[in-house]
Structures are given as C-alpha cells and as structure tokens.
Design a protein around this motif. Structure first.
Motif, PDB file in Angstrom:
ATOM      1  N   ILE A   1      -4.021   6.228   4.999  1.00  0.00           N
ATOM      2  CA  ILE A   1      -4.465   6.815   6.262  1.00  0.00           C
ATOM      3  C   ILE A   1      -3.531   7.948   6.691  1.00  0.00           C
ATOM      4  O   ILE A   1      -3.984   8.994   7.174  1.00  0.00           O
TER       5      ILE A   1
ATOM      6  N   ILE B   1      -5.004   4.275  13.917  1.00  0.00           N
ATOM      7  CA  ILE B   1      -4.939   2.888  13.456  1.00  0.00           C
ATOM      8  C   ILE B   1      -4.830   1.923  14.634  1.00  0.00           C
ATOM      9  O   ILE B   1      -5.584   0.954  14.763  1.00  0.00           O
TER      10      ILE B   1
ATOM     11  N   VAL C   1      -9.558   3.388   8.579  1.00  0.00           N
ATOM     12  CA  VAL C   1      -9.053   3.053   9.917  1.00  0.00           C
ATOM     13  C   VAL C   1      -9.834   1.872  10.483  1.00  0.00           C
ATOM     14  O   VAL C   1      -9.253   0.936  11.051  1.00  0.00           O
TER      15      VAL C   1
END
Length: 303
Positions: free
Chosen positions: A38, A51, A230
């Motif tokens: 991510i 996140i 995510v």
C-alpha cells in the motif's frame, strides 16, 4: 505451559473457538506485506492514512454504539497515545524502508514485542521468571541483528552498515516493539474489559491526515489495486481483533498464546508471498531465533 500446549496439539483437542482465535495470528502476520504494498502505491504517509481510516470505519461499524461508551478518560488518553504511537511507528517503519527486503527486516524488529512484554510483566510484578528469560531475550535480539546483516553469515560490520544506510525505519520499528508491550501491560486495568480500538484507529488516521496535509506528500491518485488492498487491510484488522477476542473468551488461551509466538516465521512467509520476493537464509535464521527466544522467555515465566 509447553506441556499443556503439546498435549492439546497431540491429542487433537483444538476446538473451533481456538482455531478461530489462531486465525487472528495468521491475519496479523500479513500486516507487513500489506503495509509495504500500500505504501508503494499511495506513499508511506498517504497510504498509512488510508489504511487506518478504512480500518477505523470498519471496526466502528462492527463495534456499533458500544465503541463510544464506558471508557475511562485515563484509558482513552494514555492507552490511546500508546496505541497510536505503535501503529504509526510500525506503518511508517515499513513504508520508509528503502527496499522490500528491508521492510521485512524492520517488520521482524516489531516481533521483539512478545519477549519485551514478558520482561515488562516481570518488572511490573505481573509475572515471575527464571534466569532463562535473559538468554531468551538475547536470542531474540540476535535474531533481529542476524536478519539486519543482509547475509546468511552474521557480521557486526554488515549489520551496522545496513542499519546506518537508512536508520529511521529501524528506530521506528524498535519504538513499536517497545510501545506495544507498554500498551498491553499498562492499559489492562484502565480498559476495565472494554475496547476503544475503533476510536484509536480513527485517531491514528486523523494524525496521519494532519501530517499528510502539512508536509510535502505526493498527491493521492485512485488505484484500483491499492484500493482493494486498503479495503482488505481494514476488514482483516477487524476480523483479527474479533477472532482473537472470541478465541480468548471461548477457546484454549494456552494454545493461542503459544501459537502467537510463531508470528515472526509466519510474517516472513506471508511477506514473501505478498511482496513477491524470496527471503534469504538470513531472514529465516533471524525469524527462527526471534521465535525460539520468545518461546524460551515464555517457558521461563510463571504468572
């Protein structure tokens, strides 16, 4: 404890609630790989903010109105500060790593927390331990240092050079490894059986968004793969906490606790899959030493 755990495994008495609890260990072990993927798409700060925003929202939906009720101010302030520090330190440690291999190294430092938790519990008077706890902690540290050498043969010079080339992730990971035991031990009485994790996750997100706004960060651009990661991270976070809580309440806590000490090995394995990399011998040796040292600490400790 080992005798009980071994008996449970050998006699096939791992009941469904215990298996549910153990599944949390597997989900948490995927953290490093997901963090890294991510952060490569959205950047260390923007990615971390996304996140924890999604994780907090999913956890809040799951907890419902009870997430806001019955928390003592001390738990919210002190526990929240330590929780937020831990999460930000770990996320940025992985995100600021120069390479994927280095992100696995700093992730391994995070897994010093089991032995540090035992050491803190002994210091705080919550547990007693034999002399073997000292070599256990030293073996854990040796495992981290070994992984940080970047080669199969341990070399102090190689370790110093590897860490010195980018020290910030290692410092942040070490802060995380210290902060989580503090949160675990010090908030036990403050929490009074309640959990403000959804609120803590959202507070973490808020601080990261502030940092993102006041610093020079790359513009966030929608990425379908990144968005899916995510969302996956947010759901896994909630599922992991829920599974662990269910296992603690209804399963065999001894088996769950023993299994959790194999997290370093699981983390290296899952990180290699999620990051499409083949861990070198140094990673496996380091993770094995951290696991072995943690188990020695556990065996030397009495509640």
């Amino acid at each position: 404890m080992f005798g009980v755990a071994a008996a449970g495994f050998s006699r096939g008495r791992i009941d469904p609630p215990t298996l549910v609890g153990m599944s949390a260990i597997l989900m948490w072990s995927a953290t490093v790989g997901l963090y890294r993927n991510i952060s490569e798409i959205f950047g260390p700060i923007g990615g971390s903010a996304l996140i924890f925003t999604v994780s907090g929202i999913v956890a809040l939906i799951h907890a419902g109105p009870k997430a806001f009720r019955g928390h003592s101010p001390r738990y919210l302030l002190i526990g929240g500060a330590m929780f937020v520090t831990y999460e930000i330190a770990l996320a940025l440690a992985v995100g600021f790593a120069q390479t994927r291999a280095q992100s696995v190294e700093v992730g391994l430092i995070n897994y010093l927390w089991p032995s540090f938790t035992i050491a803190l519990a002994i210091w705080a008077g919550h547990a007693r331990a034999g002399i073997m706890v000292i070599p256990g902690i030293l073996i854990c540290l040796l495992g981290v240092f070994w992984a940080a050498t970047g080669s199969a043969n341990f070399s102090l010079a190689a370790m110093v050079h590897n860490i010195g080339s980018n020290p910030l992730p290692y410092i942040l990971a070490f802060i995380a490894a210290i902060t989580w035991p503090l949160y675990t031990i010090l908030t036990k009485g403050m929490a009074q059986g309640r959990s403000a994790v959804p609120l803590f996750l959202l507070a973490t997100a808020a601080l990261l968004w502030v940092y993102y706004g006041v610093s020079d960060q790359p513009t966030l651009v929608y990425n379908s793969k990144g968005a899916m990661m995510v969302l996956t991270f947010g759901v896994l976070t909630t599922l992991a906490y829920s599974a662990w809580t269910y296992g603690v309440n209804h399963g065999n806590l001894t088996l769950m606790a023993t299994a959790s000490y194999f997290s370093p090995l699981l983390s290296v394995m899952l990180s290699s899959v999620l990051l499409s990399m083949v861990p070198g011998l140094n990673f496996w040796l380091g993770a094995s030493l951290v696991t072995a040292g943690s188990l020695i600490c556990l065996a030397a400790t009495k509640r």
